[in-house]
Design a protein around this motif. Structure first.
Motif, PDB file in Angstrom:
ATOM      1  N   TYR A   1      32.153  49.950  27.992  1.00  0.00           N
ATOM      2  CA  TYR A   1      31.805  48.839  27.941  1.00  0.00           C
ATOM      3  C   TYR A   1      30.481  48.281  28.612  1.00  0.00           C
ATOM      4  N   THR A   2      29.924  49.316  29.154  1.00  0.00           N
ATOM      5  CA  THR A   2      28.669  48.992  29.897  1.00  0.00           C
ATOM      6  C   THR A   2      27.645  50.033  29.643  1.00  0.00           C
ATOM      7  N   ASP A   3      26.162  49.368  29.694  1.00  0.00           N
ATOM      8  CA  ASP A   3      25.153  50.429  29.698  1.00  0.00           C
ATOM      9  C   ASP A   3      24.657  50.856  30.903  1.00  0.00           C
ATOM     10  N   VAL A   4      25.313  50.593  32.093  1.00  0.00           N
ATOM     11  CA  VAL A   4      24.845  51.085  33.232  1.00  0.00           C
ATOM     12  C   VAL A   4      24.923  52.732  33.459  1.00  0.00           C
ATOM     13  N   LYS A   5      23.847  53.412  34.126  1.00  0.00           N
ATOM     14  CA  LYS A   5      23.828  54.811  34.087  1.00  0.00           C
ATOM     15  C   LYS A   5      25.029  55.145  35.288  1.00  0.00           C
ATOM     16  N   GLU A   6      25.271  54.480  36.123  1.00  0.00           N
ATOM     17  CA  GLU A   6      26.187  54.933  37.260  1.00  0.00           C
ATOM     18  C   GLU A   6      27.298  53.772  37.689  1.00  0.00           C
ATOM     19  N   ILE A   7      28.518  54.133  37.502  1.00  0.00           N
ATOM     20  CA  ILE A   7      29.510  53.311  37.908  1.00  0.00           C
ATOM     21  C   ILE A   7      30.194  53.655  39.057  1.00  0.00           C
ATOM     22  N   LYS A   8      30.148  53.059  40.436  1.00  0.00           N
ATOM     23  CA  LYS A   8      30.626  53.465  41.758  1.00  0.00           C
ATOM     24  C   LYS A   8      31.874  52.557  41.804  1.00  0.00           C
ATOM     25  N   GLU A   9      32.487  53.058  42.725  1.00  0.00           N
ATOM     26  CA  GLU A   9      34.049  52.225  43.136  1.00  0.00           C
ATOM     27  C   GLU A   9      33.546  50.847  43.713  1.00  0.00           C
ATOM     28  N   THR A  10      32.534  50.865  44.419  1.00  0.00           N
ATOM     29  CA  THR A  10      31.676  49.378  44.863  1.00  0.00           C
ATOM     30  C   THR A  10      31.307  48.697  44.001  1.00  0.00           C
ATOM     31  N   SER A  11      30.991  49.138  42.604  1.00  0.00           N
ATOM     32  CA  SER A  11      30.286  48.440  41.625  1.00  0.00           C
ATOM     33  C   SER A  11      31.120  47.069  41.223  1.00  0.00           C
ATOM     34  N   MET A  12      30.298  45.943  41.176  1.00  0.00           N
ATOM     35  CA  MET A  12      31.180  44.897  40.698  1.00  0.00           C
ATOM     36  C   MET A  12      30.988  44.719  39.119  1.00  0.00           C
ATOM     37  N   LEU A  13      32.291  44.375  38.706  1.00  0.00           N
ATOM     38  CA  LEU A  13      32.480  44.243  37.326  1.00  0.00           C
ATOM     39  C   LEU A  13      31.430  43.429  36.455  1.00  0.00           C
ATOM     40  N   GLU A  14      31.347  42.236  36.929  1.00  0.00           N
ATOM     41  CA  GLU A  14      30.439  41.246  36.288  1.00  0.00           C
ATOM     42  C   GLU A  14      28.839  41.538  36.717  1.00  0.00           C
ATOM     43  N   ALA A  15      28.825  41.294  38.045  1.00  0.00           N
ATOM     44  CA  ALA A  15      27.434  41.539  38.446  1.00  0.00           C
ATOM     45  C   ALA A  15      26.677  42.765  38.251  1.00  0.00           C
ATOM     46  N   ASP A  16      27.326  44.001  38.620  1.00  0.00           N
ATOM     47  CA  ASP A  16      26.662  45.210  38.551  1.00  0.00           C
ATOM     48  C   ASP A  16      26.829  45.634  37.100  1.00  0.00           C
ATOM     49  N   LEU A  17      28.026  45.612  36.589  1.00  0.00           N
ATOM     50  CA  LEU A  17      28.360  46.348  35.135  1.00  0.00           C
ATOM     51  C   LEU A  17      28.107  45.381  34.011  1.00  0.00           C
ATOM     52  N   GLY A  18      27.867  44.143  34.363  1.00  0.00           N
ATOM     53  CA  GLY A  18      27.380  43.035  33.246  1.00  0.00           C
ATOM     54  C   GLY A  18      28.484  42.784  32.200  1.00  0.00           C
ATOM     55  N   LEU A  19      29.877  42.966  32.870  1.00  0.00           N
ATOM     56  CA  LEU A  19      30.970  42.575  31.965  1.00  0.00           C
ATOM     57  C   LEU A  19      31.450  41.390  31.883  1.00  0.00           C
ATOM     58  N   SER A  20      31.618  40.774  30.687  1.00  0.00           N
ATOM     59  CA  SER A  20      32.266  39.351  30.599  1.00  0.00           C
ATOM     60  C   SER A  20      33.728  39.247  30.865  1.00  0.00           C
ATOM     61  N   SER A  21      34.458  38.207  30.899  1.00  0.00           N
ATOM     62  CA  SER A  21      35.465  38.025  31.389  1.00  0.00           C
ATOM     63  C   SER A  21      36.469  38.643  30.038  1.00  0.00           C
ATOM     64  N   LEU A  22      35.906  38.442  28.907  1.00  0.00           N
ATOM     65  CA  LEU A  22      36.513  39.018  27.562  1.00  0.00           C
ATOM     66  C   LEU A  22      36.599  40.393  27.701  1.00  0.00           C
ATOM     67  N   ASP A  23      35.258  41.032  28.284  1.00  0.00           N
ATOM     68  CA  ASP A  23      35.363  42.540  28.392  1.00  0.00           C
ATOM     69  C   ASP A  23      36.370  43.017  29.415  1.00  0.00           C
ATOM     70  N   VAL A  24      36.697  42.343  30.252  1.00  0.00           N
ATOM     71  CA  VAL A  24      37.599  42.685  31.412  1.00  0.00           C
ATOM     72  C   VAL A  24      39.149  42.656  30.716  1.00  0.00           C
ATOM     73  N   VAL A  25      39.248  41.695  29.817  1.00  0.00           N
ATOM     74  CA  VAL A  25      40.375  41.535  29.502  1.00  0.00           C
ATOM     75  C   VAL A  25      40.789  42.548  28.264  1.00  0.00           C
ATOM     76  N   SER A  26      39.728  42.974  27.599  1.00  0.00           N
ATOM     77  CA  SER A  26      39.803  44.186  26.639  1.00  0.00           C
ATOM     78  C   SER A  26      40.033  45.390  27.499  1.00  0.00           C
ATOM     79  N   ILE A  27      39.291  45.737  28.555  1.00  0.00           N
ATOM     80  CA  ILE A  27      39.543  46.861  29.383  1.00  0.00           C
ATOM     81  C   ILE A  27      41.068  47.049  30.171  1.00  0.00           C
ATOM     82  N   VAL A  28      41.459  45.864  30.454  1.00  0.00           N
ATOM     83  CA  VAL A  28      42.793  45.674  30.971  1.00  0.00           C
ATOM     84  C   VAL A  28      43.705  46.142  30.046  1.00  0.00           C
ATOM     85  N   THR A  29      43.536  45.758  28.992  1.00  0.00           N
ATOM     86  CA  THR A  29      44.396  46.136  27.718  1.00  0.00           C
ATOM     87  C   THR A  29      44.580  47.659  27.623  1.00  0.00           C
ATOM     88  N   GLU A  30      43.192  48.150  27.688  1.00  0.00           N
ATOM     89  CA  GLU A  30      42.947  49.895  27.584  1.00  0.00           C
ATOM     90  C   GLU A  30      43.712  50.569  28.770  1.00  0.00           C
TER      91      GLU A  30
END
Length: 77
Positions: free
Chosen positions: A17-46
């Motif tokens: 769901y994101t184009d960032v190169k590195e995802i860490k445990e401290t990454s913020m879903l919206e601020a760092d990964l650029g996820l929208s609330s809609l993305d988060v809902v889709s991710i939760v379903t997964e």
């Protein structure tokens, strides 16, 4: 370990769901990964399908950082 497997699975799903190169445990879903609330809902379903659990809508708001998801899933699975 199971925990490492879970973390890897969570991060693998997030990479879809994101184009960032590195995802860490401290990454913020919206601020760092650029996820929208809609993305988060889709991710939760997964996550629900992958880990065979139900995540109530009211809990989705608790997912601010990747670490929040991992801790939540560890408590549920």
């Amino acid at each position: 370990s199971e925990e490492v497997k879970m973390i890897n699975e969570v991060i693998k799903i997030l990479y879809d769901y994101t184009d960032v190169k590195e995802i860490k445990e401290t990454s913020m879903l919206e601020a760092d990964l650029g996820l929208s609330s809609l993305d988060v809902v889709s991710i939760v379903t997964e996550f629900e399908d992958t880990f065979h659990i139900e995540i109530p809508d009211r809990d989705i708001g608790k997912f601010i950082r990747v670490k929040d998801i991992i801790e939540y899933l560890e408590a549920k699975v």
